[in-house]
Design a protein around this motif. Structure first.
Motif, mmCIF file in Angstrom:
data_model
loop_
_atom_site.group_PDB
_atom_site.id
_atom_site.type_symbol
_atom_site.label_atom_id
_atom_site.label_comp_id
_atom_site.label_asym_id
_atom_site.label_seq_id
_atom_site.Cartn_x
_atom_site.Cartn_y
_atom_site.Cartn_z
ATOM 1 N N ASP A 34 92.777 18.280 25.272
ATOM 2 C CA ASP A 34 91.457 18.691 24.791
ATOM 3 C C ASP A 34 90.480 18.850 25.948
ATOM 4 O OD1 ASP A 34 92.297 18.789 22.193
ATOM 5 O OD2 ASP A 34 91.573 16.778 21.667
ATOM 6 N N ARG A 35 90.601 17.998 26.961
ATOM 7 C CA ARG A 35 89.723 18.111 28.132
ATOM 8 C C ARG A 35 89.916 19.469 28.812
ATOM 9 N NH1 ARG A 35 87.449 13.629 30.667
ATOM 10 N NH2 ARG A 35 87.669 11.702 29.486
ATOM 11 N N SER A 36 91.160 19.841 28.960
ATOM 12 C CA SER A 36 91.462 21.112 29.609
ATOM 13 C C SER A 36 90.867 22.280 28.811
ATOM 14 C CB SER A 36 92.978 21.281 29.744
ATOM 15 O OG SER A 36 93.297 22.511 30.334
ATOM 16 N N ALA A 37 90.993 22.213 27.485
ATOM 17 C CA ALA A 37 90.450 23.275 26.635
ATOM 18 C C ALA A 37 88.928 23.327 26.724
ATOM 19 C CB ALA A 37 90.889 23.060 25.188
ATOM 20 N N ILE A 38 88.290 22.156 26.838
ATOM 21 C CA ILE A 38 86.829 22.106 26.934
ATOM 22 C C ILE A 38 86.356 22.756 28.237
ATOM 23 C CG2 ILE A 38 84.868 20.533 27.254
ATOM 24 C CD1 ILE A 38 86.294 18.654 25.224
ATOM 25 N N TRP A 39 87.023 22.452 29.344
ATOM 26 C CA TRP A 39 86.641 23.057 30.622
ATOM 27 C C TRP A 39 86.889 24.567 30.617
ATOM 28 C CZ3 TRP A 39 83.290 20.850 33.370
ATOM 29 C CH2 TRP A 39 83.278 19.475 33.593
ATOM 30 N N ASP A 40 87.969 24.986 29.967
ATOM 31 C CA ASP A 40 88.230 26.440 29.861
ATOM 32 C C ASP A 40 87.104 27.124 29.095
ATOM 33 O OD1 ASP A 40 90.583 26.207 31.258
ATOM 34 O OD2 ASP A 40 91.878 26.184 29.478
ATOM 35 N N ALA A 41 86.662 26.509 27.993
ATOM 36 C CA ALA A 41 85.578 27.083 27.194
ATOM 37 C C ALA A 41 84.276 27.123 27.988
ATOM 38 C CB ALA A 41 85.387 26.275 25.909
ATOM 39 N N ALA A 42 84.025 26.074 28.784
ATOM 40 C CA ALA A 42 82.803 26.026 29.589
ATOM 41 C C ALA A 42 82.808 27.148 30.634
ATOM 42 C CB ALA A 42 82.661 24.671 30.263
ATOM 43 N N VAL B 214 76.962 25.286 16.116
ATOM 44 C CA VAL B 214 76.592 25.250 17.535
ATOM 45 C C VAL B 214 77.832 24.929 18.352
ATOM 46 C CG1 VAL B 214 75.143 24.149 19.279
ATOM 47 C CG2 VAL B 214 74.263 24.487 16.949
ATOM 48 N N ARG B 215 77.981 25.597 19.467
ATOM 49 C CA ARG B 215 79.146 25.406 20.328
ATOM 50 C C ARG B 215 78.921 24.179 21.210
ATOM 51 N NH1 ARG B 215 79.514 31.194 23.140
ATOM 52 N NH2 ARG B 215 77.420 30.471 23.764
ATOM 53 N N ALA B 216 79.491 23.035 20.796
ATOM 54 C CA ALA B 216 79.270 21.769 21.492
ATOM 55 C C ALA B 216 80.583 21.029 21.673
ATOM 56 C CB ALA B 216 78.279 20.904 20.707
ATOM 57 N N ALA B 217 80.648 20.186 22.706
ATOM 58 C CA ALA B 217 81.837 19.379 22.983
ATOM 59 C C ALA B 217 81.399 18.116 23.719
ATOM 60 C CB ALA B 217 82.841 20.167 23.823
ATOM 61 N N ARG B 218 82.306 17.156 23.779
ATOM 62 C CA ARG B 218 82.034 15.913 24.506
ATOM 63 C C ARG B 218 83.223 15.552 25.375
ATOM 64 N NH1 ARG B 218 84.827 11.747 21.874
ATOM 65 N NH2 ARG B 218 85.591 12.352 19.806
ATOM 66 N N LEU B 219 82.966 14.892 26.475
ATOM 67 C CA LEU B 219 84.004 14.375 27.353
ATOM 68 C C LEU B 219 83.793 12.870 27.491
ATOM 69 C CD1 LEU B 219 84.107 17.070 30.192
ATOM 70 C CD2 LEU B 219 85.844 16.672 28.437
ATOM 71 N N ASP B 220 84.703 12.100 26.915
ATOM 72 C CA ASP B 220 84.647 10.647 27.054
ATOM 73 C C ASP B 220 86.066 10.098 27.013
ATOM 74 O OD1 ASP B 220 85.424 10.170 24.242
ATOM 75 O OD2 ASP B 220 83.416 10.878 23.751
ATOM 76 N N SER B 221 86.185 8.801 27.047
ATOM 77 C CA SER B 221 87.502 8.171 27.139
ATOM 78 C C SER B 221 88.375 8.443 25.931
ATOM 79 C CB SER B 221 87.339 6.655 27.323
ATOM 80 O OG SER B 221 86.579 6.103 26.259
ATOM 81 N N GLY B 222 87.786 8.877 24.817
ATOM 82 C CA GLY B 222 88.580 9.141 23.618
ATOM 83 C C GLY B 222 89.110 10.555 23.523
ATOM 84 N N VAL C 33 78.376 14.082 28.106
ATOM 85 C CA VAL C 33 79.177 13.225 28.979
ATOM 86 C C VAL C 33 78.490 11.868 29.090
ATOM 87 C CG1 VAL C 33 80.022 15.199 30.313
ATOM 88 C CG2 VAL C 33 78.004 13.948 31.105
ATOM 89 N N SER C 34 79.246 10.860 29.497
ATOM 90 C CA SER C 34 78.675 9.535 29.725
ATOM 91 C C SER C 34 78.243 9.413 31.182
ATOM 92 C CB SER C 34 79.719 8.451 29.411
ATOM 93 O OG SER C 34 80.772 8.518 30.355
ATOM 94 N N PRO C 35 77.316 8.509 31.506
ATOM 95 C CA PRO C 35 76.915 8.340 32.909
ATOM 96 C C PRO C 35 78.080 7.875 33.778
ATOM 97 C CG PRO C 35 75.959 6.622 31.519
ATOM 98 C CD PRO C 35 76.548 7.640 30.599
ATOM 99 N N GLU C 36 78.982 7.077 33.189
ATOM 100 C CA GLU C 36 80.148 6.626 33.948
ATOM 101 C C GLU C 36 81.064 7.796 34.270
ATOM 102 O OE1 GLU C 36 78.392 3.378 31.596
ATOM 103 O OE2 GLU C 36 79.163 5.348 31.036
ATOM 104 N N GLY C 37 81.244 8.685 33.274
ATOM 105 C CA GLY C 37 82.072 9.859 33.516
ATOM 106 C C GLY C 37 81.454 10.784 34.541
ATOM 107 N N LEU C 38 80.135 10.894 34.516
ATOM 108 C CA LEU C 38 79.447 11.772 35.460
ATOM 109 C C LEU C 38 79.533 11.235 36.885
ATOM 110 C CD1 LEU C 38 77.823 14.403 35.355
ATOM 111 C CD2 LEU C 38 75.737 13.027 35.193
ATOM 112 N N ALA C 39 79.798 9.939 37.013
ATOM 113 C CA ALA C 39 79.904 9.337 38.348
ATOM 114 C C ALA C 39 81.206 9.711 39.047
ATOM 115 C CB ALA C 39 79.788 7.814 38.238
ATOM 116 N N GLN C 40 82.175 10.284 38.314
ATOM 117 C CA GLN C 40 83.452 10.667 38.916
ATOM 118 C C GLN C 40 83.284 11.951 39.735
ATOM 119 O OE1 GLN C 40 86.017 8.555 38.584
ATOM 120 N NE2 GLN C 40 84.578 7.317 37.369
ATOM 121 N N PRO C 41 83.791 11.980 40.980
ATOM 122 C CA PRO C 41 83.610 13.156 41.857
ATOM 123 C C PRO C 41 84.122 14.457 41.238
ATOM 124 C CG PRO C 41 84.428 11.278 43.115
ATOM 125 C CD PRO C 41 84.486 10.877 41.668
ATOM 126 N N HIS C 42 85.266 14.404 40.550
ATOM 127 C CA HIS C 42 85.815 15.637 39.995
ATOM 128 C C HIS C 42 84.904 16.237 38.927
ATOM 129 C CE1 HIS C 42 87.216 12.764 36.888
ATOM 130 N NE2 HIS C 42 87.180 13.808 36.082
#
Length: 630
Positions: A107-115, A94-102, A125-134
């Motif tokens: 890797d973040r850039s590659a994940i957004w490109d894939a999305a 399954v095509r899955a990824a995560r965005l967190d502090s680790g 994503v974490s609720p704290e990460g989702l709270a970021q405007p970007h």
């Protein structure tokens, strides 16, 4: 099973959903309410799903995310749980990824490109990460298949793990109109469910609440001995030793307790791993990885540790210190037996634990109304632990299952306690605390009740409660006072380490005084024995005095010893078949009495101490057959 949802909408994609389930997960069909939940999400409806631990909650949003057009966004509070689920999905193709502090910037850039390229099915994503405007800005530019909110009880201030960042997730309704949202959790009572729906703005959601029944999970609760930390540790070591070679979890109330118990377990040859928030994240990750990978490992973790995993073969969970609510208890106990095989949940508890749980609540900033609800939740947990009702039945009724039946396998069902009406003793204890102006601890109150206060003064002997409990032993009074603490009729003021007893809920206390409220304890208070120094009755075994079982056996005829060992062998085989400790079938003293009296009928066997009706029905004929064969 509770179902609070309208009839399901037509969903022509269910055939594809079942094909995906079999192809990716290897399951021929959905379990429980999974199909109904998946059908609603595929149709584009909002859903709240309360499914039991191990009931496959994640599949309910993972499959729709794979089948609906766009990216499935999953909000999860635990990095460890996100990592575990993402890695498992990748292993399944399954095509899955995560965005967190680790996750690194590269890797973040590659994940957004894939999305953006449509090459991802699920993004965690974490609720704290989702709270970021970007984060919101980037997600707004993508087509979303759905938004899943895992561990949704964290949304509610009435839940056991409230997180303010979760409370803000209701804004997603306005930011992503038309995107179906699914909130899932394993533990939410009716009030918490209503709060989740309101906070997340899921007013038109289909609500599914599955049964909380875990038939493979045997529950046991033990009162701690005198609240001694050393004795509790020793008992935990003993319990783990009885489950040698099995993977398990031990929960402690403090970081120091985790380290201490893990060290003691390692000294006995157990592969024990301490885990708590005081460790560096990298060290915690390494220890969690070891626990997940190694057979027979025992994780010793703090209560409500911020961790999550899907290890299926945990055979036992032991609470050295209980949590603060039935929701937390059920979630933590539920980590055992996720594979559906027999597992155990053992909880050690005592009055000091309830006092500690209440002090924790006092130290948290919260609305007074919320605090009152949380205090009630603490007392409901300890009332269950110290009660005489089937434990799973009590938990299921707490969550709203009015038709829940006794499980037949918890410690209460296997060995029903003989409850005792202790209302009169409760009245005496409450009155003593009141007459003493709520200025003393339990030991002093017991001395007052039994008329044993040293250097007693005239003002005390003049009180109407002086010596009114002389017919009950000190240990008997401790049992009564402990139970009054569990029920909230008494409370303990910490008083800088020297706890003082005070009256609890005024209306409940008045009810006891008036005889409108009955107090029942699971143990008959021990009578006073004036021939002993302590006032407690002498302990007498089958052979009298304080002899050990081995000493008693030496004094018995050879045929009795032989019958006893044959019965023990029979018990050992039955325990192995059921994956339970032998003592939950019959304790040694019961087998010894059977061997000595050699009952020849079910009626005679029923008169042996420790043979209740449930055990007579379940094992009576087999015991008689063993005796006859011998």
């Amino acid at each position: 099973m509770l179902a609070e949802s309208p009839p399901p909408a037509a969903a022509p994609d269910m055939a594809r959903a079942r094909e995906t389930l079999e192809r990716v997960w290897g399951h021929a069909d959905f379990r429980g309410l999974q199909a109904s939940v998946v059908e609603q999400v595929l149709a584009g409806r909002d859903v709240l799903a309360v499914l039991p631990t191990g009931g496959g909650k994640s599949v309910c949003y993972q499959i729709p995310a794979m089948l609906r057009p766009g990216l499935g966004l999953v909000v999860s509070p635990l990095i460890a749980l996100m990592t575990d689920q993402v890695e498992a999905l990748k292993q399944q193709g399954v095509r899955a990824a995560r965005l967190d502090s680790g996750v690194s910037l590269t890797d973040r850039s590659a994940i957004w490109d894939a999305a953006r390229a449509g090459e991802l099915d699920l993004l965690y994503v974490s609720p704290e990460g989702l709270a970021q405007p970007h984060m919101i800005d980037r997600l707004a530019s993508l087509p979303l298949a759905l938004i899943a909110i895992d561990e949704a009880h964290c949304v509610s201030q009435w839940g056991h793990d409230f997180r303010p960042d979760y409370r803000d997730l209701g804004r997603l309704a306005g930011m992503f109109p038309g995107v179906p949202r699914i909130a899932v959790t394993a533990t939410a009572d009716a009030r918490t469910r209503d709060d989740i729906l309101a906070s997340l703005r899921l007013s038109d959601a289909a609500v599914f609440v599955d049964s909380f029944d875990r038939p493979n999970l045997q529950l046991i609760a033990e009162r701690k001995v005198n609240g001694s930390r050393a004795r509790t540790d020793a008992r935990v070591v003993e319990l783990v030793g009885e489950r040698s070679g099995k993977s398990g979890v031990v929960y402690c109330g403090s970081r120091d307790g985790c380290e201490r118990l893990a060290d003691q377990l390692r000294q006995t040859g157990v592969h024990a791993i301490a885990y708590h928030a005081g460790m560096a994240p990298a060290e915690r990750d390494k220890r969690l990885e070891r626990f997940l990978a190694e057979d027979g490992a025992v994780m010793v973790a703090t209560i409500a540790s911020a961790w999550g995993w899907d290890k299926p073969d945990v055979r036992f969970v032991i609470h050295a210190d209980p949590p603060g609510s039935l929701e937390a208890y059920w979630q933590e106990i539920g980590r055992a037996g996720r594979d559906g095989e027999p597992a155990e949940g053992v909880t050690l508890y005592g009055p000091s634990d309830i006092a500690w749980a209440l002090r924790r609540l006092d130290g948290r900033p919260m609305d007074e109304t919320v605090k009152q609800v949380q205090v009630r939740k603490v007392r409901q947990l300890f009332a269950m632990l110290d009660g005489a009702a089937c434990r799973p039945q009590a938990v299921r009724r707490y969550f709203g299952e009015t038709d829940a039946k006794p499980c037949g396998q918890c410690d209460v069902c296997l060995d029903p306690p003989q409850t005792h009406d202790a209302t009169v003793q409760a009245q005496k204890a409450l009155a003593a605390v009141q007459r003493l102006d709520q200025r003393f601890g339990r030991g002093r109150v017991i001395d007052h009740l039994t008329g044993r206060t040293k250097d007693v003064q005239g003002w005390e002997t003049a009180l109407s409660t002086w010596g009114v409990g002389a017919d009950i032993s000190p240990n008997g009074w401790r049992e009564v006072i402990d139970h009054l603490l569990f029920e909230g009729l008494l409370e303990e003021d910490p008083n800088e380490g020297k706890p003082l007893l005070r009256l609890g809920d005024p209306e409940a206390v008045r009810g006891v005084y008036r005889g409108e409220r009955t107090v029942e304890v699971a143990r008959v208070p021990l009578r006073h024995d004036p021939t002993t120094r302590s006032g407690n009755p002498r302990q007498r075994g089958a052979g009298g005095g304080r002899q050990s079982r081995a000493a008693v056996l030496e004094t018995l005829p050879a045929d009795v010893r032989e019958r006893f060992e044959v019965l023990r062998a029979w018990r050992r085989d039955r325990a192995a078949e059921q994956h339970v400790p032998p003592y939950v079938i019959f304790q040694d003293r019961t087998l010894l009495e059977i061997a000595m009296t050699e009952p020849g009928s079910l009626d005679a066997l029923s008169r042996v101490s420790g043979v209740g009706q449930g055990k007579l029905d379940r094992y009576g004929r087999a015991v008689l057959d063993v005796l006859a064969a011998g």
